[in-house]
Design a protein around this motif. Sequence first.
Motif, PDB file in Angstrom:
ATOM      1  N   ILE A  66      12.451  68.834  55.900  1.00 27.82           N
ATOM      2  CA  ILE A  66      12.879  70.226  56.102  1.00 27.82           C
ATOM      3  C   ILE A  66      12.999  70.536  57.595  1.00 27.82           C
ATOM      4  O   ILE A  66      13.932  71.232  58.025  1.00 27.82           O
ATOM      5  CB  ILE A  66      11.897  71.205  55.412  1.00 27.82           C
ATOM      6  N   ALA A  67      12.101  70.004  58.404  1.00 24.44           N
ATOM      7  CA  ALA A  67      12.185  70.213  59.856  1.00 24.44           C
ATOM      8  C   ALA A  67      13.482  69.614  60.395  1.00 24.44           C
ATOM      9  O   ALA A  67      14.182  70.231  61.205  1.00 24.44           O
ATOM     10  CB  ALA A  67      10.980  69.582  60.551  1.00 24.44           C
ATOM     11  N   LYS A  68      13.822  68.432  59.892  1.00 27.50           N
ATOM     12  CA  LYS A  68      15.058  67.769  60.336  1.00 27.50           C
ATOM     13  C   LYS A  68      16.287  68.568  59.888  1.00 27.50           C
ATOM     14  O   LYS A  68      17.258  68.713  60.624  1.00 27.50           O
ATOM     15  CB  LYS A  68      15.121  66.343  59.787  1.00 27.50           C
ATOM     16  N   PHE A  69      16.240  69.068  58.664  1.00 26.85           N
ATOM     17  CA  PHE A  69      17.343  69.873  58.133  1.00 26.85           C
ATOM     18  C   PHE A  69      17.534  71.135  58.982  1.00 26.85           C
ATOM     19  O   PHE A  69      18.659  71.480  59.363  1.00 26.85           O
ATOM     20  CB  PHE A  69      17.045  70.251  56.674  1.00 26.85           C
ATOM     21  N   LEU A  70      16.429  71.825  59.294  1.00 22.45           N
ATOM     22  CA  LEU A  70      16.502  73.071  60.075  1.00 22.45           C
ATOM     23  C   LEU A  70      17.075  72.803  61.469  1.00 22.45           C
ATOM     24  O   LEU A  70      17.869  73.597  61.979  1.00 22.45           O
ATOM     25  CB  LEU A  70      15.110  73.695  60.196  1.00 22.45           C
ATOM     26  N   GLU A  71      16.685  71.686  62.041  1.00 22.13           N
ATOM     27  CA  GLU A  71      17.158  71.324  63.367  1.00 22.13           C
ATOM     28  C   GLU A  71      18.676  71.110  63.365  1.00 22.13           C
ATOM     29  O   GLU A  71      19.385  71.526  64.258  1.00 22.13           O
ATOM     30  CB  GLU A  71      16.453  70.030  63.771  1.00 22.13           C
ATOM     31  N   LYS A  72      19.149  70.435  62.311  1.00 18.84           N
ATOM     32  CA  LYS A  72      20.562  70.069  62.212  1.00 18.84           C
ATOM     33  C   LYS A  72      21.440  71.218  61.722  1.00 18.84           C
ATOM     34  O   LYS A  72      22.520  71.452  62.248  1.00 18.84           O
ATOM     35  CB  LYS A  72      20.709  68.906  61.227  1.00 18.84           C
ATOM     36  N   ARG A  73      20.969  71.914  60.703  1.00 12.80           N
ATOM     37  CA  ARG A  73      21.840  72.866  59.999  1.00 12.80           C
ATOM     38  C   ARG A  73      21.360  74.303  60.077  1.00 12.80           C
ATOM     39  O   ARG A  73      22.082  75.210  59.694  1.00 12.80           O
ATOM     40  CB  ARG A  73      21.937  72.469  58.515  1.00 12.80           C
TER      41      ARG A  73
END
Length: 135
Positions: A66-73
């Motif tokens: 989720i952290a990676k998703f938030l960073e990207k999108r």
Amino acid sequence: MLLTEIDHVAIAVRDLDEAIAYYKESFGAEVAHRETVESDGVEEALIKVADSYIQLTAATRPDSPIAKFLEKRGEGLHHIGYRVDDCEAALASMVAAGARPIDPKPRPGSRGTTVAFIHPKGSLGTLIELVQENL
Ligand code: CO
């Protein structure tokens, strides 16, 4: 037809308490269930709508998906949970039809469910979670 219900719509959020407050202010929504799934690096709050849920999902650590998703999108729709009677059978059926599983085998999810994720590539750009309730 393998699907019995939309189990949940999952929304990635930066701040879980702020997201809960938004749903309370906007819809008068109350949290039915809140749980940290440490193995996934997520904390989620479930808001019940009929027999389905809105799942507000935040990261508990920087390497969380989720952290990676938030960073990207940024914040937004993350995945859809489709309820099935038998997660293993549904997963096998999807794989036989060409789906790319993220989880090769069903595993424990929140609320005591059994779940398996399917990769969005090959699933119309949608991250799908198969959810079997174990009531
Ligand atoms: Co989910």
